[in-house]
Design a protein around this motif. Structure first.
Motif, short mmCIF file in Angstrom:
data_model
loop_
_atom_site.label_atom_id
_atom_site.label_comp_id
_atom_site.label_asym_id
_atom_site.label_seq_id
_atom_site.Cartn_x
_atom_site.Cartn_y
_atom_site.Cartn_z
N ILE A 131 56.19 -41.31 -6.51
CA ILE A 131 56.88 -41.16 -7.80
C ILE A 131 57.21 -42.53 -8.38
CG2 ILE A 131 59.01 -40.37 -8.90
CD1 ILE A 131 58.98 -37.99 -6.96
N LYS A 132 57.64 -43.46 -7.50
CA LYS A 132 58.02 -44.80 -7.96
C LYS A 132 56.88 -45.51 -8.67
CE LYS A 132 61.71 -46.11 -4.75
NZ LYS A 132 62.07 -47.01 -3.62
N VAL A 133 55.66 -45.33 -8.20
CA VAL A 133 54.52 -46.02 -8.81
C VAL A 133 53.86 -45.18 -9.88
CG1 VAL A 133 54.10 -47.42 -6.77
CG2 VAL A 133 52.96 -45.20 -6.99
N GLY A 134 54.48 -44.05 -10.24
CA GLY A 134 53.98 -43.23 -11.33
C GLY A 134 52.81 -42.34 -11.00
N ASN A 135 52.59 -42.06 -9.72
CA ASN A 135 51.49 -41.19 -9.31
C ASN A 135 52.00 -39.79 -8.99
OD1 ASN A 135 49.63 -43.23 -9.58
ND2 ASN A 135 49.69 -43.82 -7.43
N ASN A 136 51.04 -38.88 -8.81
CA ASN A 136 51.35 -37.51 -8.43
C ASN A 136 50.61 -37.20 -7.14
OD1 ASN A 136 51.25 -34.58 -8.22
ND2 ASN A 136 51.94 -34.53 -10.35
N LEU A 137 51.29 -36.62 -6.18
CA LEU A 137 50.66 -36.31 -4.90
C LEU A 137 49.38 -35.49 -5.06
CD1 LEU A 137 53.72 -35.47 -2.60
CD2 LEU A 137 52.20 -37.46 -2.43
N LYS A 138 49.39 -34.58 -6.02
CA LYS A 138 48.23 -33.71 -6.21
C LYS A 138 46.99 -34.48 -6.65
CE LYS A 138 50.85 -29.54 -7.33
NZ LYS A 138 51.12 -28.48 -8.35
N ASP A 139 47.21 -35.68 -7.23
CA ASP A 139 46.08 -36.48 -7.73
C ASP A 139 45.60 -37.50 -6.71
OD1 ASP A 139 46.28 -35.14 -10.17
OD2 ASP A 139 47.77 -36.58 -10.93
N MET A 140 46.26 -37.56 -5.55
CA MET A 140 45.90 -38.55 -4.54
C MET A 140 44.97 -37.95 -3.49
SD MET A 140 49.64 -40.30 -3.96
CE MET A 140 49.04 -41.46 -2.73
N THR A 141 44.15 -38.81 -2.90
CA THR A 141 43.31 -38.37 -1.80
C THR A 141 44.13 -38.39 -0.51
OG1 THR A 141 42.55 -40.58 -1.23
CG2 THR A 141 41.30 -39.38 -2.92
N LEU A 142 43.64 -37.70 0.52
CA LEU A 142 44.33 -37.70 1.80
C LEU A 142 44.37 -39.11 2.38
CD1 LEU A 142 45.72 -36.08 4.00
CD2 LEU A 142 43.47 -35.62 5.01
N GLU A 143 43.31 -39.88 2.15
CA GLU A 143 43.27 -41.25 2.67
C GLU A 143 44.36 -42.10 2.02
OE1 GLU A 143 40.64 -39.55 1.66
OE2 GLU A 143 39.66 -39.25 3.62
N GLU A 144 44.57 -41.93 0.71
CA GLU A 144 45.62 -42.68 0.01
C GLU A 144 47.01 -42.28 0.52
OE1 GLU A 144 43.58 -43.43 -4.38
OE2 GLU A 144 44.50 -41.48 -3.93
N MET A 145 47.18 -40.99 0.79
CA MET A 145 48.46 -40.52 1.33
C MET A 145 48.69 -41.09 2.72
SD MET A 145 48.72 -36.51 0.28
CE MET A 145 48.13 -35.88 -1.29
N ASP A 146 47.63 -41.18 3.51
CA ASP A 146 47.75 -41.67 4.88
C ASP A 146 48.25 -43.11 4.92
OD1 ASP A 146 47.18 -39.48 6.42
OD2 ASP A 146 45.04 -39.86 6.55
N VAL A 147 47.85 -43.92 3.93
CA VAL A 147 48.30 -45.31 3.89
C VAL A 147 49.82 -45.37 3.78
CG1 VAL A 147 48.28 -47.44 2.53
CG2 VAL A 147 46.14 -46.17 2.90
N ILE A 148 50.39 -44.55 2.89
CA ILE A 148 51.84 -44.54 2.70
C ILE A 148 52.52 -43.89 3.89
CG2 ILE A 148 53.71 -43.80 1.18
CD1 ILE A 148 51.63 -43.68 -1.09
N TRP A 149 51.88 -42.86 4.44
CA TRP A 149 52.43 -42.18 5.63
C TRP A 149 52.57 -43.16 6.79
CZ3 TRP A 149 54.15 -37.18 6.30
CH2 TRP A 149 54.37 -36.74 7.62
N ASN A 150 51.55 -44.00 6.97
CA ASN A 150 51.58 -44.98 8.05
C ASN A 150 52.64 -46.05 7.81
OD1 ASN A 150 49.61 -43.81 9.71
ND2 ASN A 150 47.95 -44.74 8.50
N GLU A 151 52.92 -46.34 6.53
CA GLU A 151 54.01 -47.26 6.20
C GLU A 151 55.34 -46.69 6.69
OE1 GLU A 151 54.23 -48.11 2.07
OE2 GLU A 151 52.24 -49.04 1.96
N ALA A 152 55.52 -45.40 6.46
CA ALA A 152 56.74 -44.73 6.91
C ALA A 152 56.86 -44.81 8.44
CB ALA A 152 56.75 -43.27 6.46
N LYS A 153 55.75 -44.65 9.14
CA LYS A 153 55.77 -44.73 10.61
C LYS A 153 56.17 -46.12 11.06
CE LYS A 153 52.44 -42.83 12.99
NZ LYS A 153 51.09 -42.43 13.45
N LYS A 154 55.64 -47.16 10.39
CA LYS A 154 55.96 -48.53 10.75
C LYS A 154 57.43 -48.86 10.51
CE LYS A 154 51.29 -50.34 9.99
NZ LYS A 154 50.44 -51.24 9.15
N LEU A 155 58.03 -48.16 9.53
CA LEU A 155 59.44 -48.37 9.21
C LEU A 155 60.35 -47.61 10.18
CD1 LEU A 155 59.33 -48.11 5.31
CD2 LEU A 155 59.79 -50.17 6.66
N GLY A 156 59.72 -46.86 11.09
CA GLY A 156 60.50 -46.11 12.08
C GLY A 156 61.06 -44.80 11.57
N LEU A 157 60.52 -44.30 10.46
CA LEU A 157 60.99 -43.03 9.90
C LEU A 157 60.41 -41.85 10.66
CD1 LEU A 157 60.78 -43.80 6.08
CD2 LEU A 157 62.75 -43.94 7.58
#
Length: 261
Positions: A235-261
């Motif tokens: 949302i912060k970067v103005g995107n919509n989850l429905k318009d993203m590919t699974l690979e694009e989502m995985d990049v952000i998901w892995n960021e969350a993992k690195k942050l210990g979430l």
């Protein structure tokens, strides 16, 4: 902490307030066992949630809500002449004394496991107790918790693996059977095999001293944190989850993992 006298005074004040509410409050006056039951379930889950978060302030608050329901049912029982809060406490005391012969009697135990085994055996011997090993498992329990409780009760009478490592052969067997039914596209049989696989995994958790409900809830909370991060970042970067590919989502998901979430 508070003295025994202070605790008794607070408890008496609480019962006095409940008595007054039952007479003067339109909502409290109309409540029955049936109308309270759904709220009791909700309050119990709210307490469980506070316990999982180890939120001491919320635990204290939710314990009060659960206590209110216990006292409310006793109040209703007193109005019908069936029982009151004294009867509830007396029966509880009698049960605790009877099921702890190692404290109030001559039985000798050394481990918590021996206490648990004695508890189950004494329950079966009680005059108005459970008529069979599994009859004490409430039918309304959530399926995961019910499976764990049935397996644990069966353990107390010796129905268990001799070595805990043996359970993994059963898990693999159930997984293989599930794959066969999925390959055959038989939905009904696949559902049955999914159940068998879940049951065997719950059994494995029990054998290794893991509470499967707690384990699953930890994963639920982890997924919630990471997915919320994914959604908020998108949302912060103005995107919509429905318009993203699974690979694009995985990049952000892995960021969350690195942050210990």
């Amino acid at each position: 902490m508070h003295t025994r006298e202070e605790k008794m005074e607070a408890y008496g004040r609480f019962l006095d307030i409940l008595d007054e509410l039952r007479v003067k409050c339109p909502w409290d006056k109309k409540q029955t066992n049936e109308s309270l039951r759904p709220n009791t379930i909700e309050e119990t889950y709210e307490l469980c949630d506070a316990l999982m978060r180890d939120d001491k302030k919320e635990i204290c608050k939710e314990l009060g809500d659960v206590l209110l329901h216990v006292a409310f049912y006793a109040k209703i029982g007193s109005e019908t002449g069936d029982f009151d809060m004294k009867d509830v406490c007396d029966r509880l005391c009698e049960k605790l004394i009877y099921r702890h012969p190692h404290v109030f009697g001559e039985v000798k135990v050394e481990t918590a496991g021996q206490v648990s085994d004695n508890w189950e055996q004494l329950k079966l011997k009680e005059k108005d107790g459970n008529k069979s090993v599994l009859s004490g498992v409430p039918a309304a329990l959530p399926s995961l918790i019910k499976a764990y409780r049935m397996q644990d009760k069966a353990r107390h009478v010796g129905f268990d693996w001799q070595e805990k490592e043996q359970v993994w052969d059963k898990v693999k067997e159930e997984f293989d059977e599930l794959q066969v039914e999925i390959a055959d596209m038989d939905k009904d049989k696949a559902e049955a095999e999914f159940g068998d696989l879940f049951f065997s995994i719950i059994n494995a958790a029990r054998l290794y001293g893991i509470n499967p409900d707690n384990a699953l809830e930890r994963t639920n909370q982890k997924f919630l944190r990471r997915f919320n991060y994914l959604e908020e970042h998108t949302i912060k970067v103005g995107n919509n989850l429905k318009d993203m590919t699974l690979e694009e989502m995985d990049v952000i998901w892995n960021e969350a993992k690195k942050l210990g979430l």
